[in-house]
Design an enzyme around this catalytic site. Structure first.
Site, short mmCIF file in Angstrom:
data_model
loop_
_atom_site.label_atom_id
_atom_site.label_comp_id
_atom_site.label_asym_id
_atom_site.label_seq_id
_atom_site.Cartn_x
_atom_site.Cartn_y
_atom_site.Cartn_z
N GLY A 110 2.92 48.25 -8.34
CA GLY A 110 2.03 49.30 -7.84
C GLY A 110 2.87 50.47 -7.32
N ILE A 190 -1.90 42.30 -16.60
CA ILE A 190 -2.24 41.24 -15.64
C ILE A 190 -3.63 40.67 -15.94
CG2 ILE A 190 -2.71 40.75 -13.21
CD1 ILE A 190 -0.35 42.65 -12.54
N ARG A 214 -9.94 49.25 -24.30
CA ARG A 214 -8.53 48.97 -24.61
C ARG A 214 -8.50 47.87 -25.67
NH1 ARG A 214 -4.68 49.46 -19.57
NH2 ARG A 214 -3.38 50.01 -21.36
N HIS A 319 -1.04 39.06 0.77
CA HIS A 319 -0.39 39.83 -0.30
C HIS A 319 0.80 39.05 -0.88
CE1 HIS A 319 0.28 44.19 -1.84
NE2 HIS A 319 0.64 43.31 -2.75
#
Ligand SMILES: O=CC(=O)O
Length: 354
Positions: A110, A190, A214, A319
């Site tokens: 990110g 991902i 996509r 996280h």
């Protein structure tokens, strides 16, 4: 407070006698200066050391991020900066670094913590670490999804604290993947890796939405492109995999949750900023959706008195999606290599096109 955490590496000791600098010192002083904002995993540090290409300064802690004031001091005059996602790289930081700064390498996939416009304006090359973390993030997403849908945290708590009475027919029932529809918000590497792992659980259908279809990626997992509304309506499990951008900021809000099924499970392993947390709290506490699993929040860490922590149907992780030893070492190595290549004026392995 931590001890003095700045560690200088590969800098020849300064002469205390005040004599003329040695040959080594002269050579060292011409090497590009690099500041590393965290004690990154050993692979990356080893590469930086071994390169003999840089004078390295390091915030030598992984437990405490470098304080902003210290960071603003330390970056003065550096040629390269290697950071992690806790550092906000904005105009103030870039101004503090000054015109020598040519390369920024972030040890993250990110990059919402980087002001790309400011970086571009200054002609700074930017590296990041996609791909190497795809497997680890997909694994964790599946783990979080199953933990949430099969209520594992609640169940373990009940077992440990005496709530486990007789075997009961509907006690701790959850939702299963077999015959379900799994929705992916933001289909990239991902999202595909998550779907590949979920397919053997006999998922009936994969759907996704993104700014545009996509087809190449979707073909790999036989996923159907749908509108955001349809994604909300049809998904039994909704996995958020999009990057945080101005367009996706708080995109998961009351409007989305109100269209979801009461039995559906919401999973977010991308960035906390894509979710309106007040709206999520409302959706979870009123039974608008069944449960949520979050690996990311705003802020991080989420304060322990946050209302989301009071909900049994909300599983919150700190996280950790990419947190395997292999992956974090691969990320640090890629970040180091991106930095070294950038400083040599060569294309990075994974650079952003600004
Ligand atoms: O969230 C983790 C990353 O961006 O690498």
């Amino acid at each position: 407070m931590a001890l003095h955490r700045l560690q200088r590496i590969a800098v020849a000791p300064l002469s205390v006698s005040g004599g003329a600098p040695t040959k080594v010192q002269r050579e060292m002083s011409t090497l590009p200066r690099v500041y590393v904002t965290r004690q990154i995993p050993p692979e990356g540090l080893r590469l930086l050391h071994k390169s003999g290409q840089v004078q390295l300064e390091l915030w030598d802690s992984d437990d405490v991020p470098v304080p902003r004031k210290e960071l603003l001091q330390r970056v003065k005059g550096v040629d390269g900066l290697l950071c992690v996602l806790t550092e906000k790289v904005d105009a103030e930081l870039l101004d503090a670094a000054g015109p020598n700064l040519k390369v920024l390498s972030t040890m993250s996939v990110g990059y919402d913590h980087l002001n790309l416009e400011e970086l571009k304006k200054r002609g700074i090359h930017v590296g990041y670490t996609p791909d190497v973390l795809t497997d680890a993030v997909a694994e964790l997403t599946v783990a979080l999804l199953l933990t949430t849908s099969r209520r594992l945290i609640e169940a373990a708590h009940e077992a440990k604290t005496g709530g486990w009475g007789t075997w009961r027919t509907l006690w701790l029932c959850g939702y299963e993947l077999a015959n379900s529809t799994v929705g992916i918000l933001g289909l990239g590497r991902i999202g595909v890796a998550i779907a590949e792992r979920l397919a053997p659980f006999k998922v009936r259908k994969f759907i996704y939405t993104d700014v545009a279809p996509r087809p190449e990626l979707a073909k790999a997992i036989n996923a159907e492109y749908v509108s955001m509304d349809e994604l909300a309506k049809q998904s039994d499990f909704l996995a958020v995999c999009c990057a945080l951008t101005p367009e996706t900021n708080k995109i998961c809000d009351r409007n989305l949750f109100s269209k979801m099924k009461k039995t559906s499970i919401f999973i977010n392993t991308s960035r906390g900023g894509v979710v309106n947390q007040e709206d999520l709290y409302e959706a979870l506490s009123t039974g608008q959706i069944a449960a949520a699993g979050l690996d990311v929040t705003v802020p991080e860490p989420l304060p322990t008195n946050h209302p989301l922590f009071t909900l049994k149907n909300c599983v919150i992780l700190p996280h950790i999606a990419s947190a395997s030893y292999t992956t974090r070492n691969a990320m640090s190595a890629l970040a180091a290599n991106n930095l070294l290549l950038g400083l040599r004026g060569e294309p990075m392995i994974k650079g952003l096109n600004l």
